[in-house]
Design a protein around this motif. Structure first.
Motif, PDB file in Angstrom:
ATOM      1  N   GLU A 193       0.818  -1.219   0.000  1.00 56.42           N
ATOM      2  CA  GLU A 193       0.000   0.000   0.000  1.00 56.42           C
ATOM      3  C   GLU A 193       0.850   1.267   0.000  1.00 56.42           C
ATOM      4  OE1 GLU A 193      -3.193   0.428  -0.355  1.00 56.42           O
ATOM      5  OE2 GLU A 193      -3.755  -1.688  -0.391  1.00 56.42           O
ATOM      6  N   ARG A 194       1.895   1.298   0.819  1.00 53.23           N
ATOM      7  CA  ARG A 194       2.739   2.496   0.868  1.00 53.23           C
ATOM      8  C   ARG A 194       3.523   2.665  -0.426  1.00 53.23           C
ATOM      9  NH1 ARG A 194       6.386   2.922   5.980  1.00 53.23           N
ATOM     10  NH2 ARG A 194       6.874   4.901   4.952  1.00 53.23           N
ATOM     11  N   THR A 195       3.904   1.562  -1.058  1.00 54.69           N
ATOM     12  CA  THR A 195       4.568   1.661  -2.356  1.00 54.69           C
ATOM     13  C   THR A 195       3.633   2.298  -3.377  1.00 54.69           C
ATOM     14  OG1 THR A 195       5.954  -0.282  -1.927  1.00 54.69           O
ATOM     15  CG2 THR A 195       5.667   0.374  -4.227  1.00 54.69           C
ATOM     16  N   VAL A 196       2.370   1.862  -3.366  1.00 60.67           N
ATOM     17  CA  VAL A 196       1.387   2.461  -4.276  1.00 60.67           C
ATOM     18  C   VAL A 196       1.166   3.928  -3.919  1.00 60.67           C
ATOM     19  CG1 VAL A 196      -0.998   2.331  -5.111  1.00 60.67           C
ATOM     20  CG2 VAL A 196       0.290   0.231  -4.692  1.00 60.67           C
ATOM     21  N   ASP A 197       1.152   4.252  -2.626  1.00 61.12           N
ATOM     22  CA  ASP A 197       1.010   5.649  -2.196  1.00 61.12           C
ATOM     23  C   ASP A 197       2.108   6.517  -2.800  1.00 61.12           C
ATOM     24  OD1 ASP A 197      -1.178   5.001  -0.638  1.00 61.12           O
ATOM     25  OD2 ASP A 197      -0.037   4.909   1.249  1.00 61.12           O
ATOM     26  N   VAL A 198       3.351   6.023  -2.709  1.00 64.21           N
ATOM     27  CA  VAL A 198       4.496   6.766  -3.237  1.00 64.21           C
ATOM     28  C   VAL A 198       4.336   7.012  -4.734  1.00 64.21           C
ATOM     29  CG1 VAL A 198       6.968   6.630  -3.732  1.00 64.21           C
ATOM     30  CG2 VAL A 198       6.119   6.009  -1.461  1.00 64.21           C
TER      31      VAL A 198
END
Length: 206
Positions: A193-198
């Motif tokens: 999820e945080r990778t997609v956020d970035v």
């Protein structure tokens, strides 16, 4: 040259690269292209999708890759009027041509298929490589395919080797190298999820 943005994603097997591409495309409400590129190329070649899959990026030294079909019609990307090509080369050239056309059509996410190299001259591309720690990749593949961790590790080794061969034999560049990508992200550090956020933030603010 169009000014819409394209994201290309290279990935280690088991890193979650396909899931990241899919989630990112959903959030941005743009199409994602991956295995559907194989289907598109198979349709153009007039061959079964199963045959096309046999010379895809995860089939190292396939016998079918050397099978020769009739020459394709000329295109500015394939330059294939000169002679009949082995099926593996025809598939790569056709997928490259399709990638160019999709990039011209509108914003999208493209996973694998040497898209970073194919679109290297397009200034509106963000080229990403997704990796993850080996232990995390083994656990993800073992769960996905319901196999032992030992078999998952063997599968990762095999498919990474095939992807490396496919990429390096077509591009002359090192697979996963920062030389051909702007960004390398380790999913083990960030999570899916945080990778997609970035990537979503980068896309929207670029």
């Amino acid at each position: 040259m169009t000014d819409h943005k394209i994201i290309t994603i290279g990935r280690q097997f088991g890193s979650g690269g396909h899931e990241i591409g899919n989630l990112l495309a959903t959030r941005l409400d743009i199409p994602m292209y991956d295995n559907n590129l194989v289907r598109m190329a198979a349709d153009k070649l007039g061959i079964r999708e199963e045959t096309a899959q046999a010379v895809d990026e995860t089939t190292l030294n396939s016998f079918l890759a050397g099978y020769v079909l009739a020459p394709l019609e000329y295109s500015p990307y394939t330059n294939s009027m000169e002679c009949a090509q082995p099926l593996g080369e025809q598939m790569y050239d056709l997928q490259s041509e399709i990638i160019h056309k999709l990039a011209e059509r509108g914003p999208c996410v493209i996973v694998g298929r040497c898209a970073d190299y194919v679109l290297a001259k397009n200034p509106n591309c963000i080229h990403i490589f997704i990796c993850a720690d080996k232990e995390d990749r083994i656990r993800r593949i073992a769960k996905r395919y319901d196999v032992s961790e030992r078999k998952a590790a063997d599968k990762i080794k095999k498919i990474d080797r095939e992807r490396r061969y496919y990429y390096e034999s077509h591009t002359g560049q090192e697979w996963g190298s920062i030389e051909s990508r702007q960004i390398l992200l380790n999913v083990s550090r960030l999570g899916i999820e945080r990778t997609v956020d970035v990537l979503e933030g980068m896309y929207k603010n670029w």
